[in-house]
Design an enzyme around this catalytic site. Structure first.
Site: not given
Ligand code: DGY
Length: 328
Positions: A234, A263, A281
């Site tokens: 993240r 984002e 992402h």
């Molecule tokens: C998640 O599943 O947390 C991913 O970042 C989404 O694509």
């Protein structure tokens, strides 16, 4: 228990198309395309018993739905849902672990190779006709050969990344809140200690308060001038301005990022840096994997309304006794 088609599921905000189709096969679906609960008329709110969401849902939206029982989060990382707050209102939360693990790990290795061997830049060079006009692409400063990699967050995805790194011949170390008893990788009890010990630091940890800006100036300095930083977890886990400074000043050598603090906005300073490899992402973003994630959201909601145990409740919901609906 209700028949599923009697249940209205609110799809909150942008959501995968196959995922909506699967929900529509099982439930009555109301899609609110923005994340603004004010756009859902008061008269409809009482009829909503479940929410499906990819990303963020504010507590105000949870509070505005008086008969909400469950939130199915599309994604393994559910930092956009306050599961503790949901539990305090008796609302269960589920996420989508496992079905995306291998895809995310594959993408991580792709991003690592792009970053270390400059594959994106080399492709742009070929497409621009520069190979023919100017000769071969310059030799890359870095290689994976002989390198050590440290993983922050050795959970399911971290382990799948570690297995791939081993297959690539890299030595692996890790930092977690606590040492795992089932792996032989070197453990570091601080992130700074891990960063100091390795050439490549890979973040595969979840977001949220426990990891907020954990990768800071001190960690980047410890990684050092030859260091490579990869983030697949993240954006919130990194102090982004500190990372930009570190890339500009040569505190670290290169970064490969799939996730960002705000984002879909990527800071212009980061965009301008040739030593940053940037992806939008996409770690789990294949059609098959996203379909599997959507199916798992629907399976959780189906299980709840059939009075069966939830396949993948989040720990906060389990701790609150919300891993299946109470018999009515
Ligand atoms: C998640 O599943 O947390 C991913 O970042 C989404 O694509």
């Amino acid at each position: 228990m209700s028949s599923s088609s009697d249940v209205t599921v609110l799809v909150f905000g942008p959501y995968n198309g196959d995922g909506i189709a699967e929900l529509e096969r099982r439930f009555t679906v109301r899609h609110l395309k923005t994340r603004d609960i004010a756009e859902l008329p008061e008269a409809e709110r009482g009829g909503i018993r479940a929410v499906a969401v990819a990303g963020r849902i504010p507590n105000a939206a949870i509070d505005a739905l008086p008969n909400l029982e469950i939130i199915g989060h599309f994604g393994v990382g559910y930092d956009g849902v306050d599961a503790g707050h949901a539990a305090s209102r008796g609302v269960a939360v589920t996420n989508t672990p496992d079905v995306l693990t291998e895809e995310v790990a594959d993408t991580t290795l792709g991003l690592l190779l792009m970053t270390v061997r400059e594959l994106g830049l080399a492709e742009a060079y070929a497409r621009a006709g520069r190979w023919e006009a100017e000769g071969p692409y310059p030799l890359t400063r870095f290689s994976l050969r002989g390198k050590t990699a440290g993983i922050m967050g050795l959970g399911r995805i971290g382990l799948a990344i570690a297995e791939r790194l081993e297959a690539f011949g890299l030595e692996v170390a890790y930092h977690n809140r606590s040492r795992r008893s089932d792996v032989a990788y070197a453990y570091h009890d601080t992130l700074e200690g891990l960063a100091k010990a390795v050439d490549i630091l890979i973040v595969a940890a979840p977001g949220g308060p426990s990891t907020d800006k954990a990768v800071n100036e001190g960690v980047l300095t410890a990684l050092g001038a030859e260091g490579i930083f990869i983030n697949i977890g993240r954006g919130s886990t990194v102090d982004e301005p500190a990372l930009i400074d570190a890339l500009k000043n040569g505190t670290i050598a290169r970064a490969g990022l799939d996730v960002f603090a705000d984002e879909p906005r990527i800071p212009a300073d980061l965009m301008a840096l040739p030593n940053a490899t940037l992806l939008p992402h996409v770690a789990s973003a294949s059609r098959d994997t996203r379909r599997a994630m959507g199916d798992l959201v629907a399976d959780n909601l189906s299980a709840w309304f059939a009075g069966e145990p939830l396949p993948t409740p989040v720990p906060e919901s389990e701790a609150a006794g919300l891993s299946r609906a109470k018999a009515s």
